[in-house]
Design an enzyme around this catalytic site. Sequence first.
Site, PDB file in Angstrom:
ATOM      1  N   GLY A  31       0.802  -1.216   0.000  1.00 39.30           N
ATOM      2  CA  GLY A  31       0.000   0.000   0.000  1.00 39.30           C
ATOM      3  C   GLY A  31       0.833   1.264   0.000  1.00 39.30           C
ATOM      4  CG  HIS A  37       3.056   0.612  -5.586  1.00 31.71           C
ATOM      5  ND1 HIS A  37       3.295   1.611  -4.691  1.00 31.71           N
ATOM      6  CD2 HIS A  37       3.626  -0.501  -5.072  1.00 31.71           C
ATOM      7  CE1 HIS A  37       3.974   1.135  -3.667  1.00 31.71           C
ATOM      8  NE2 HIS A  37       4.198  -0.149  -3.864  1.00 31.71           N
ATOM      9  CD  GLN A 148      16.160  -3.563 -12.163  1.00 32.85           C
ATOM     10  OE1 GLN A 148      15.765  -3.533 -13.312  1.00 32.85           O
ATOM     11  NE2 GLN A 148      17.329  -3.064 -11.780  1.00 32.85           N
ATOM     12  CE  LYS A 149      13.326   1.580  -3.388  1.00 34.18           C
ATOM     13  NZ  LYS A 149      12.668   0.739  -2.412  1.00 34.18           N
TER      14      LYS A 149
END
Length: 282
Positions: A31, A37, A148-149
């Site tokens: 969240g 996101h 990918q972070k």
Amino acid sequence: MQHIQSASVMQTFVLAARREGKRIGAVPTMGYLHDGHASLVRMARAESDIVITTIFVNPLQFAPNEDFTRYPRDFERDWSIAEKAGCDVLFTPSPEEMYPQGFQTNISIGGVSAPFEGVFRPTHFDGVATVVAKLFLLTQPDKAFFGQKDYQQCMVVKKLVRDLAIPLEIVVCPTQRENDGLAMSSRNVYLSAEDRIKSTILWKSLQAAQNLIQQGERHRDRIETILKETLLTMNGLTIDYAAAADADTLEQPTEFAPTQGIVLLLAVRLGATRLIDNLVVR
Ligand code: PAF
């Protein structure tokens, strides 16, 4: 967009959708959604008939001294971001739904969980693997989308799927960055104005090391030295790790082979905020 909170309702919903031949895409999150996101949801939208975004701040992946209770939460904002990005179902189970009384299962993955984050957050990836496995069983996706972070997390989740033969594909999507290079993260909200300015040093440090590799440097210590030296030009920053590793295995040879993909991995603390970032150089 539909809102589902019950684990059994979620599972019944997807089992019915699968019987109708629908392709399901899942975006697991904790969240406090941001553009990173949203890009995962958009990618899921493009590749699925039904997109499920899960929001669950997973207590199992936080150590007692970490930020579980103050982790940012904003349901209304999340709803609007997920809906705009093309999500069909927002699944927001409570801790009791995910971990009913008597829950005793722990999934622990060796190898890729051990270095880097595993050293500084020893129980973290057990919590991630356990919740992700359960979210996969509840949402039954054909594809699950991760950023990918969280590079090492992506490797842990891929290992989970491979080792347990979970029938789905993990899609790793590019890190989304602010204009000045800071990787988007829900935790960026913790940064003071001053530390927010300082935080750009992570991206500068990754780029400096990337330039060095592109000029032909393959010695790990020299690559790591430039990462660290660049980071330490910023006052008040402490380094958990600033490392170069094999992009596929996370092994750390003394010298990389000419064709070996290298991942540069950073975890630093600015004030009370811990930031991670990475860059793959192939
Ligand atoms: O990356 C995250 O937000 C979390 O670690 C995940 C994958 C949703 C598991 O709780």
